[in-house]
Scaffold this active site. Structure first.
Site, PDB file in Angstrom:
ATOM      1  N   ASP A 100       0.834  -1.210   0.000  1.00  0.00           N
ATOM      2  CA  ASP A 100       0.000   0.000   0.000  1.00  0.00           C
ATOM      3  C   ASP A 100       0.867   1.258   0.000  1.00  0.00           C
ATOM      4  O   ASP A 100       0.583   2.228  -0.706  1.00  0.00           O
ATOM      5  CB  ASP A 100      -1.020  -0.002   1.159  1.00  0.00           C
ATOM      6  CG  ASP A 100      -0.396  -0.116   2.547  1.00  0.00           C
ATOM      7  OD1 ASP A 100       0.812  -0.405   2.660  1.00  0.00           O
ATOM      8  OD2 ASP A 100      -1.143   0.077   3.539  1.00  0.00           O
ATOM      9  N   ARG A 101       1.961   1.229   0.768  1.00  0.00           N
ATOM     10  CA  ARG A 101       2.846   2.406   0.790  1.00  0.00           C
ATOM     11  C   ARG A 101       3.461   2.643  -0.583  1.00  0.00           C
ATOM     12  O   ARG A 101       3.600   3.781  -1.037  1.00  0.00           O
ATOM     13  CB  ARG A 101       3.961   2.221   1.827  1.00  0.00           C
ATOM     14  CG  ARG A 101       3.485   2.415   3.243  1.00  0.00           C
ATOM     15  CD  ARG A 101       4.591   2.115   4.219  1.00  0.00           C
ATOM     16  NE  ARG A 101       5.673   3.085   4.179  1.00  0.00           N
ATOM     17  CZ  ARG A 101       6.851   2.890   4.767  1.00  0.00           C
ATOM     18  NH1 ARG A 101       7.095   1.765   5.405  1.00  0.00           N
ATOM     19  NH2 ARG A 101       7.770   3.817   4.703  1.00  0.00           N
ATOM     20  N   THR A 127      -5.575   3.171   9.316  1.00  0.00           N
ATOM     21  CA  THR A 127      -5.434   2.456  10.589  1.00  0.00           C
ATOM     22  C   THR A 127      -4.092   2.811  11.227  1.00  0.00           C
ATOM     23  O   THR A 127      -4.001   3.178  12.400  1.00  0.00           O
ATOM     24  CB  THR A 127      -5.500   0.938  10.333  1.00  0.00           C
ATOM     25  OG1 THR A 127      -6.668   0.656   9.581  1.00  0.00           O
ATOM     26  CG2 THR A 127      -5.491   0.170  11.631  1.00  0.00           C
TER      27      THR A 127
HETATM   28  N1  LIG Z   1     -16.644   6.067   9.861  1.00  0.00           N
HETATM   29  C1  LIG Z   1     -15.398   5.749  10.190  1.00  0.00           C
HETATM   30  N2  LIG Z   1     -15.091   4.464  10.485  1.00  0.00           N
HETATM   31  C2  LIG Z   1     -13.845   4.114  10.822  1.00  0.00           C
HETATM   32  N3  LIG Z   1     -12.830   4.981  10.892  1.00  0.00           N
HETATM   33  C3  LIG Z   1     -13.069   6.258  10.611  1.00  0.00           C
HETATM   34  C4  LIG Z   1     -14.346   6.710  10.245  1.00  0.00           C
HETATM   35  N4  LIG Z   1     -14.261   8.040  10.013  1.00  0.00           N
HETATM   36  C5  LIG Z   1     -13.003   8.402  10.229  1.00  0.00           C
HETATM   37  N5  LIG Z   1     -12.274   7.347  10.614  1.00  0.00           N
HETATM   38  C6  LIG Z   1     -10.861   7.392  10.905  1.00  0.00           C
HETATM   39  O1  LIG Z   1     -10.223   6.759   9.839  1.00  0.00           O
HETATM   40  C7  LIG Z   1      -9.092   6.056  10.287  1.00  0.00           C
HETATM   41  C8  LIG Z   1      -9.006   4.816   9.452  1.00  0.00           C
HETATM   42  O2  LIG Z   1      -8.768   5.271   8.148  1.00  0.00           O
HETATM   43  P1  LIG Z   1      -9.195   4.462   6.840  1.00  0.00           P
HETATM   44  O3  LIG Z   1     -10.658   4.283   6.812  1.00  0.00           O
HETATM   45  O4  LIG Z   1      -8.503   5.095   5.702  1.00  0.00           O
HETATM   46  O5  LIG Z   1      -8.446   3.180   7.232  1.00  0.00           O
HETATM   47  P2  LIG Z   1      -8.622   1.706   6.881  1.00  0.00           P
HETATM   48  O6  LIG Z   1      -9.242   1.528   5.560  1.00  0.00           O
HETATM   49  O7  LIG Z   1      -9.168   1.041   8.064  1.00  0.00           O
HETATM   50  O8  LIG Z   1      -7.123   1.509   6.819  1.00  0.00           O
HETATM   51  P3  LIG Z   1      -6.363   0.394   6.177  1.00  0.00           P
HETATM   52  O9  LIG Z   1      -6.345   0.740   4.718  1.00  0.00           O
HETATM   53  O10 LIG Z   1      -5.061   0.550   6.847  1.00  0.00           O
HETATM   54  O11 LIG Z   1      -7.159  -0.796   6.546  1.00  0.00           O
HETATM   55  C9  LIG Z   1      -9.252   5.815  11.778  1.00  0.00           C
HETATM   56  O12 LIG Z   1      -8.088   6.241  12.440  1.00  0.00           O
HETATM   57  C10 LIG Z   1     -10.435   6.694  12.177  1.00  0.00           C
HETATM   58  O13 LIG Z   1     -10.025   7.679  13.104  1.00  0.00           O
HETATM   59  C1  LIG Z   2       2.400   0.208   7.635  1.00  0.00           C
HETATM   60  C2  LIG Z   2       1.160  -0.434   7.053  1.00  0.00           C
HETATM   61  C3  LIG Z   2       0.408  -1.181   8.134  1.00  0.00           C
HETATM   62  C4  LIG Z   2       0.268   0.696   6.547  1.00  0.00           C
HETATM   63  O1  LIG Z   2      -0.924   0.199   6.064  1.00  0.00           O
HETATM   64  C5  LIG Z   2       1.502  -1.379   5.862  1.00  0.00           C
HETATM   65  O2  LIG Z   2       2.136  -0.660   4.866  1.00  0.00           O
HETATM   66  C6  LIG Z   2       2.400  -2.510   6.285  1.00  0.00           C
HETATM   67  O3  LIG Z   2       1.938  -3.490   6.808  1.00  0.00           O
HETATM   68  N1  LIG Z   2       3.731  -2.349   6.031  1.00  0.00           N
HETATM   69  C7  LIG Z   2       4.745  -3.330   6.316  1.00  0.00           C
HETATM   70  C8  LIG Z   2       5.928  -2.703   6.969  1.00  0.00           C
HETATM   71  C9  LIG Z   2       6.597  -1.591   6.174  1.00  0.00           C
HETATM   72  O4  LIG Z   2       5.992  -0.934   5.317  1.00  0.00           O
HETATM   73  O5  LIG Z   2       7.810  -1.374   6.406  1.00  0.00           O
HETATM   74  K   LIG Z   3      -3.319   1.980   6.519  1.00  0.00           K
END
Ligand SMILES: Nc1ncnc2c1ncn2[C@@H]1O[C@H](COP(=O)(O)OP(=O)(O)OP(=O)(O)O)[C@@H](O)[C@H]1O
Ligand SMILES: CC(C)(CO)[C@@H](O)C(=O)NCCC(=O)O
Ligand SMILES: [K+]
Length: 259
Positions: A100-101, A127
């Site tokens: 993802d990064r 997250t």
């Molecule tokens: N409705 C919502 N539900 C969950 N998280 C939310 C919401 N609105 C804002 N956030 C914020 O979004 C952040 C999570 O971001 P995002 O939704 O981009 O992550 P994700 O898709 O769970 O992440 P990842 O791609 O790492 O799984 C949390 O830190 C939270 O504070």
């Molecule tokens: C850092 C996260 C959790 C961000 O989603 C993901 O990119 C991940 O699991 N990375 C592995 C460790 C790294 O990027 O060095």
């Molecule tokens: K993330």
């Protein structure tokens, strides 16, 4: 089949997002949707092929690959590379960097190509929050830290008397009771990370672009916009999902090659 779009899938640590991409559409114009593992099979029935970026276990990737096999469409999974689209990765072992990064970095490069700046910072506030720095096509390195929600959960779970009432604030002030101190403390940590990113970038180059996406991006942008000492952070561009733009860039390139 070729009149069907590509399904772009972003499987993150807490949620799954997707977008449709039709070659040679503009990659910055993606519409983003949320889904669950159970719903992907139905999406694949409408797809010409599938591009996956995942940071979870290998079983999940194998599951998606098997669904693609069943739907008789090509499956592609992106992995972090040492060099791609002229951008070099700072990791000595690029495979250790979350895909993802790397997608977010490639998205920054693709969006940057439309503007003037060659240097950029990309931030994915999900997250976990990640921050990566690219100067003259070289990824210099980056940071990984708890996201806003994770930071708040962490401080509550490892202390006895600290509690959180889940307030969502986008102005940085000084708290005067426990839950506000928790909400403000996490906001200070994350907006501080943005300011540090901008400070450090200025030691490498005088001009750069900053792209930020993820669930906490908007809150962080408005927090900084309302702060008085934010002069280090200029040119902040909100993008709903940089991972999917990176995937679209790769899908686009692959289809241009086979055109
Ligand atoms: N409705 C919502 N539900 C969950 N998280 C939310 C919401 N609105 C804002 N956030 C914020 O979004 C952040 C999570 O971001 P995002 O939704 O981009 O992550 P994700 O898709 O769970 O992440 P990842 O791609 O790492 O799984 C949390 O830190 C939270 O504070
Ligand atoms: C850092 C996260 C959790 C961000 O989603 C993901 O990119 C991940 O699991 N990375 C592995 C460790 C790294 O990027 O060095
Ligand atoms: K993330």
């Amino acid at each position: 089949m070729l009149d069907r779009p590509s399904l772009l899938l972003d499987i993150g640590n807490s949620s799954i997002k997707y977008a449709w991409y039709t070659f040679p559409e503009e990659i910055a114009d993606l519409r983003i949707f949320r889904t669950s593992l159970d719903s992907i099979e139905a999406l694949l029935e409408q797809a010409a092929n599938c591009w996956l970026c995942s940071v979870v276990n290998e079983e999940t990737s194998l599951f998606i690959a098997a669904l693609c096999g069943k739907a008789k469409i090509p499956f592609h999974q992106t992995r972090t590379q040492a060099v791609q689209f002229d951008i070099s990765n700072a990791y000595a072992q690029p495979q250790n960097m979350g895909a993802d990064r790397w997608m977010v970095i490639l998205a920054g490069a693709a969006l940057r190509d439309r503007g003037e700046q060659t240097n950029f910072i990309v931030i994915d506030a999900g997250t976990a929050i990640t921050c990566d720095f690219v100067v003259a096509n070289k990824h210099l390195g980056g940071w990984i830290a708890p996201g806003l929600s994770m930071a708040r959960t962490a401080v509550v779970s490892q202390t006895k008397r600290v509690f959180d009432q889940g307030q969502l604030l986008d102005t940085l002030t000084l708290g005067n009771d426990t839950p506000i101190c928790v909400a403000q403390g996490a906001l200070a940590q994350l907006s501080g990370m943005l300011l540090q990113a901008c400070n450090i970038m200025q030691s490498y180059c005088s001009k750069y672009e900053l792209y930020i996406s993820g669930g906490d991006a908007r809150v962080l942008i408005s927090t900084l916009a309302k702060s008085e000492n934010n002069s280090a952070c200029v040119n902040i561009n909100y993008v709903e999902n940089l991972v999917l733009i990176g995937l679209a860039k790769i899908a686009h390139q692959n289809m241009a090659k086979n055109d």
